[in-house]
Design a protein around this motif. Structure first.
Motif, PDB file in Angstrom:
ATOM      1  N   ARG A 280      37.030  43.855  14.362  1.00  0.00           N
ATOM      2  CA  ARG A 280      36.255  42.671  14.763  1.00  0.00           C
ATOM      3  C   ARG A 280      34.804  43.091  14.944  1.00  0.00           C
ATOM      4  O   ARG A 280      34.275  43.133  16.056  1.00  0.00           O
ATOM      5  CB  ARG A 280      36.813  42.089  16.058  1.00  0.00           C
ATOM      6  CG  ARG A 280      38.285  41.676  15.996  1.00  0.00           C
ATOM      7  CD  ARG A 280      38.784  41.323  17.396  1.00  0.00           C
ATOM      8  NE  ARG A 280      40.212  41.077  17.447  1.00  0.00           N
ATOM      9  CZ  ARG A 280      40.786  39.887  17.369  1.00  0.00           C
ATOM     10  NH1 ARG A 280      40.029  38.807  17.214  1.00  0.00           N
ATOM     11  NH2 ARG A 280      42.092  39.755  17.440  1.00  0.00           N
ATOM     12  N   TRP A 418      35.451  29.586  17.978  1.00  0.00           N
ATOM     13  CA  TRP A 418      35.686  31.026  17.797  1.00  0.00           C
ATOM     14  C   TRP A 418      35.629  31.444  16.335  1.00  0.00           C
ATOM     15  O   TRP A 418      35.972  32.562  16.001  1.00  0.00           O
ATOM     16  CB  TRP A 418      37.019  31.422  18.428  1.00  0.00           C
ATOM     17  CG  TRP A 418      37.150  30.994  19.866  1.00  0.00           C
ATOM     18  CD1 TRP A 418      38.147  30.237  20.405  1.00  0.00           C
ATOM     19  CD2 TRP A 418      36.266  31.293  20.951  1.00  0.00           C
ATOM     20  NE1 TRP A 418      37.945  30.040  21.735  1.00  0.00           N
ATOM     21  CE2 TRP A 418      36.793  30.686  22.111  1.00  0.00           C
ATOM     22  CE3 TRP A 418      35.076  32.024  21.059  1.00  0.00           C
ATOM     23  CZ2 TRP A 418      36.173  30.767  23.357  1.00  0.00           C
ATOM     24  CZ3 TRP A 418      34.453  32.106  22.300  1.00  0.00           C
ATOM     25  CH2 TRP A 418      35.004  31.490  23.425  1.00  0.00           C
ATOM     26  N   LEU A 420      37.296  30.885  13.489  1.00  0.00           N
ATOM     27  CA  LEU A 420      38.487  31.391  12.808  1.00  0.00           C
ATOM     28  C   LEU A 420      38.287  31.278  11.299  1.00  0.00           C
ATOM     29  O   LEU A 420      37.869  30.243  10.790  1.00  0.00           O
ATOM     30  CB  LEU A 420      39.713  30.602  13.253  1.00  0.00           C
ATOM     31  CG  LEU A 420      39.990  30.656  14.768  1.00  0.00           C
ATOM     32  CD1 LEU A 420      41.152  29.745  15.124  1.00  0.00           C
ATOM     33  CD2 LEU A 420      40.254  32.082  15.230  1.00  0.00           C
ATOM     34  N   HIS A 427      40.109  21.115  16.741  1.00  0.00           N
ATOM     35  CA  HIS A 427      39.972  21.879  17.976  1.00  0.00           C
ATOM     36  C   HIS A 427      39.479  20.991  19.118  1.00  0.00           C
ATOM     37  O   HIS A 427      38.536  20.199  18.951  1.00  0.00           O
ATOM     38  CB  HIS A 427      39.009  23.048  17.772  1.00  0.00           C
ATOM     39  CG  HIS A 427      39.578  24.131  16.912  1.00  0.00           C
ATOM     40  ND1 HIS A 427      39.354  24.190  15.554  1.00  0.00           N
ATOM     41  CD2 HIS A 427      40.372  25.181  17.222  1.00  0.00           C
ATOM     42  CE1 HIS A 427      39.992  25.254  15.058  1.00  0.00           C
ATOM     43  NE2 HIS A 427      40.609  25.867  16.046  1.00  0.00           N
ATOM     44  N   ASP A 490      43.523  27.903  25.454  1.00  0.00           N
ATOM     45  CA  ASP A 490      42.231  28.383  24.974  1.00  0.00           C
ATOM     46  C   ASP A 490      41.207  28.174  26.085  1.00  0.00           C
ATOM     47  O   ASP A 490      41.098  27.074  26.644  1.00  0.00           O
ATOM     48  CB  ASP A 490      41.829  27.603  23.713  1.00  0.00           C
ATOM     49  CG  ASP A 490      40.589  28.156  23.032  1.00  0.00           C
ATOM     50  OD1 ASP A 490      39.559  28.286  23.707  1.00  0.00           O
ATOM     51  OD2 ASP A 490      40.661  28.448  21.824  1.00  0.00           O
ATOM     52  N   TYR A 529      41.814  33.240  24.056  1.00  0.00           N
ATOM     53  CA  TYR A 529      42.946  32.399  23.701  1.00  0.00           C
ATOM     54  C   TYR A 529      44.191  33.259  23.628  1.00  0.00           C
ATOM     55  O   TYR A 529      44.120  34.495  23.574  1.00  0.00           O
ATOM     56  CB  TYR A 529      42.710  31.680  22.367  1.00  0.00           C
ATOM     57  CG  TYR A 529      42.028  32.534  21.300  1.00  0.00           C
ATOM     58  CD1 TYR A 529      42.743  33.471  20.557  1.00  0.00           C
ATOM     59  CD2 TYR A 529      40.663  32.403  21.051  1.00  0.00           C
ATOM     60  CE1 TYR A 529      42.124  34.245  19.592  1.00  0.00           C
ATOM     61  CE2 TYR A 529      40.026  33.171  20.092  1.00  0.00           C
ATOM     62  CZ  TYR A 529      40.764  34.094  19.356  1.00  0.00           C
ATOM     63  OH  TYR A 529      40.142  34.873  18.408  1.00  0.00           O
ATOM     64  N   ARG A 532      47.551  34.229  18.059  1.00  0.00           N
ATOM     65  CA  ARG A 532      47.076  35.232  17.120  1.00  0.00           C
ATOM     66  C   ARG A 532      45.979  34.622  16.241  1.00  0.00           C
ATOM     67  O   ARG A 532      46.001  33.444  15.922  1.00  0.00           O
ATOM     68  CB  ARG A 532      48.224  35.738  16.236  1.00  0.00           C
ATOM     69  CG  ARG A 532      49.352  36.412  17.004  1.00  0.00           C
ATOM     70  CD  ARG A 532      50.448  36.895  16.068  1.00  0.00           C
ATOM     71  NE  ARG A 532      49.990  37.993  15.240  1.00  0.00           N
ATOM     72  CZ  ARG A 532      50.031  39.263  15.621  1.00  0.00           C
ATOM     73  NH1 ARG A 532      50.507  39.594  16.802  1.00  0.00           N
ATOM     74  NH2 ARG A 532      49.609  40.217  14.812  1.00  0.00           N
ATOM     75  N   ASP A 533      45.027  35.471  15.864  1.00  0.00           N
ATOM     76  CA  ASP A 533      43.995  35.020  14.952  1.00  0.00           C
ATOM     77  C   ASP A 533      44.033  35.870  13.688  1.00  0.00           C
ATOM     78  O   ASP A 533      45.045  36.520  13.394  1.00  0.00           O
ATOM     79  CB  ASP A 533      42.616  35.053  15.622  1.00  0.00           C
ATOM     80  CG  ASP A 533      42.215  36.454  16.081  1.00  0.00           C
ATOM     81  OD1 ASP A 533      42.803  37.445  15.606  1.00  0.00           O
ATOM     82  OD2 ASP A 533      41.297  36.565  16.920  1.00  0.00           O
ATOM     83  N   ASP A 534      42.936  35.922  12.959  1.00  0.00           N
ATOM     84  CA  ASP A 534      42.896  36.645  11.688  1.00  0.00           C
ATOM     85  C   ASP A 534      43.156  38.143  11.857  1.00  0.00           C
ATOM     86  O   ASP A 534      43.508  38.828  10.896  1.00  0.00           O
ATOM     87  CB  ASP A 534      41.514  36.468  11.039  1.00  0.00           C
ATOM     88  CG  ASP A 534      41.076  35.010  10.998  1.00  0.00           C
ATOM     89  OD1 ASP A 534      41.957  34.154  10.862  1.00  0.00           O
ATOM     90  OD2 ASP A 534      39.870  34.740  11.102  1.00  0.00           O
TER      91      ASP A 534
END
Length: 618
Positions: A280, A418, A420, A427, A490, A529, A532-534
């Motif tokens: 990140r 955020w 994504l 959102h 979130d 949050y 899971r994200d990328d």
């Protein structure tokens, strides 16, 4: 149940380094600057990061991302003492001038004074792309070594060096630098140790000759720069409590402004990872629209009108140049709209944790919260009579184009606050800020005596509000969730309190705060949050989310807890009083780009909200 993370008391003791300059890299860094350039210094006084001639330029000193073991031979501007054992470092109070003292094993010592010149001359700011370093012996006869190792093209291009009688010229692909000094040029060129018998100065910047002598110029620049910052600080409106923290945050926020255009960058660095080996790693040397509301509110609370108005002017330039009303999530500091993202080959990254990125793909994203951020920020200009130019009906018409976008997009999927990269949802935070755009336009229209426009925007705000209350509330979680008909929590829904969407005493808001605490808090600190994200699950807490939580605690009547959490955040600042974007709750270590505007704004906002009033002591 009390938070699980231990708290260390805030301290104003100068930073001290127990070992030599080969200390592993950390974010125990000082920032100096003048609203044209900035530089980061480590605890031993080495410049390890500096971009010239502006914040988003290729760095001329980049050891911060080139030296995974802390031993930087290139991309560094260092002053070392032989047999180094420790250092002390602190800002001169109320200034952006850093003083570092280096001690050797025999008890001998030297002092470094570092700054970027900034003062008013001929009725305009003097802020050259220049660093000034002053060195003087304090005790004994210390031996020092001065190493000036700029590099171009991200370390791939060593300079062609030429010399004059009292200067060295470094010819880089991107620019030419001149070092003017009364230190022995041969020793500087060779990086040789020599006895420091008297004070010397080094001025590194444009390839121009000085009007006066070296020491005279350095002394005058220091005196006038110190005077400028003390006058600037003198004008600030401060809370009764935590004044040292607020002053340092305010100066740092000011240093993040590129004064030529008024833009304020998110941070001075690129690619400091949000968590160890997380990937990140992003370039934050640009201006994010989502920061507008928070930055303007912080500057307004300090009565720092000049910086605020300059930033408002930048914001209105964005509004008036937006094609078809579309606003990007971020722009360059010169309002550049194309910021293509690429990875730099052959650069280790911070602590060897690459990649290093230049540019930011998020400029391509659709983030619908930006329209609310623009309107919330820009609305200040319709109400503030201190401004040289108050906004008028023409500005309102331009601002309404932002509202039209908010109304059109309020229930359309986007990348969210955020950013994504691989999924889109409706959102809650984006819909919330679209509501804020319509709501504030109604207020502005009322002020401008435009009842029909006020009625239109008020009705649109009401419609969006109903949708958010119906579609973002999750009965099973007893909380507002991150997206319409979503399940995950979130932290951004805490903005419902900050922008006035819900009364903080509303049972749904109180329940949401408690749900977020049980799910996203690691002790005093809050993650963004839970989903899971990328890149997987977030590992570190996000400092601005912790500040949003502190605000929510205060708004819901838990003021004592809010003060406790705020003290915990202050204790996690680095020894110079600065914060990055993220921190590791278990260790308190800072991660993410540095220094982070959002985080410094959080300090200001929380201190102003939580401080005892002045009339309690007078």
């Amino acid at each position: 149940m009390p938070p699980s993370s231990p708290v260390r008391a805030p301290s104003n003791v100068p930073a001290s380094s127990p070992s030599g300059p080969s200390l592993a890299p950390s974010l125990n860094l000082a920032v100096i600057g003048n609203c044209q350039i900035s530089a980061l210094l480590d605890a031993a006084g080495s410049v390890v990061w500096c971009c010239m001639p502006r914040f988003d330029s290729t760095p001329v000193f980049d050891a911060l991302v080139h030296a995974p073991d802390g031993r930087a031979d290139d991309g560094v501007f260092s002053v070392e003492i032989e047999d180094f054992v420790r250092s002390e470092q602190a800002y001169d109070p109320g200034t952006a001038i850093v003083r570092t003292r280096l001690f050797d094993a025999q008890g001998q010592s030297v002092e470094l004074v570092d700054f970027a010149p900034r003062f008013i001359t001929r009725d305009r700011p003097y802020r050259p792309a220049q660093l000034v370093r002053r060195i003087r012996p304090l005790t004994g006869h210390p031996r020092v070594r001065i190493r000036v190792r700029p590099r171009g093209d991200w370390g791939r291009a060593p300079p062609i060096t030429t010399s004059g009688s009292h200067h060295l010229r470094y010819l880089l692909p991107e620019l030419t630098l001149r070092l003017t000094t009364n230190a022995p040029l041969t020793y500087v060129t060779d990086g040789s140790w020599f006895v420091l018998h008297k004070a010397v100065s080094l001025l590194l910047g444009p390839d121009e000759t000085l009007d006066d002598g070296i020491e005279e110029t350095a002394r005058r620049f220091e005196e006038q720069t110190a005077l400028y910052w003390r006058h600037w600080t003198h004008r600030l409106a401060l809370p009764l409590e935590w004044q040292d923290a607020v002053i340092r945050a305010a100066i740092t926020l000011k240093l993040c402004q590129f004064e030529e255009t008024g833009a304020i960058v998110a941070a001075m660095t690129t690619s400091i990872p949000e968590a160890p080996n997380s990937g990140r790693n992003w370039d934050y040397r640009y201006c994010w629209i989502r920061d507008a509301f928070f930055v303007i509110r912080a500057l307004n609370s300090l009565s720092e009108v000049g910086t605020m108005e300059s930033y408002l002017n930048w914001l209105y330039n964005v509004i008036r140049s937006a094609p078809d009303g579309h606003v990007q999530p971020l722009y360059g500091i010169g309002r550049e709209s194309l910021l293509p993202e690429s990875m730099v080959d052959g650069v280790f990254g911070y602590r060897g944790m690459g990649p290093v990125r230049v540019g930011n793909q998020a400029y391509e994203h659709f983030q619908h919260d930006v329209y609310g951020s623009v309107v919330l920020g820009a609305a200040q200009a319709f109400h503030d009579q201190r401004l040289f130019r108050q906004a008028d009906a023409s500005d309102f018409q331009a601002l309404e184009s932002m509202g039209e976008q908010a109304w059109r997009l309020h229930e359309q999927p986007d990348a969210g606050i955020w950013e994504l990269r691989t999924r889109a949802r409706i959102h809650t935070s984006s819909a919330l800020m679209c509501w804020a755009a319509c709501d504030r336009l109604a207020h502005v229209a009322t002020r401008l005596s435009l009842p029909e426009r006020a009625s239109l925007w008020r009705e649109r705000a009401r419609t969006i509000r109903i949708k958010i209350l119906e579609r973002s509330w999750n009965g099973e979680r007893q909380a507002f969730v991150e997206s319409f008909e979503g399940q995950d929590l979130d932290a951004s829904v805490l903005l419902m309190g900050e922008v006035g969407f819900l009364n903080p005493q509303d049972a749904r808001f109180i329940s949401t705060v408690k749900a977020l605490e049980s799910t996203l808090c690691d002790g005093y600190f809050m993650r963004r949050y839970e989903g899971r994200d990328d890149f997987g699950l977030p590992e570190t807490s996000f400092n601005v989310c912790t500040f949003w939580h502190i605000d929510a605690l205060a708004r819901t009547g838990r003021r004592a807890e809010a003060r406790e959490y705020f003290e915990a955040m202050l204790a996690r600042r680095n020894p110079l009083g600065l914060l990055s974007e993220d921190l590791a709750p278990a260790t308190g270590e800072l991660w993410g780009n540095f220094p982070q505007t959002y985080s410094m704004v959080g300090i200001i906002h929380s201190a102003v909200r939580l401080s005892a009033p002045w009339d309690s002591v007078v």
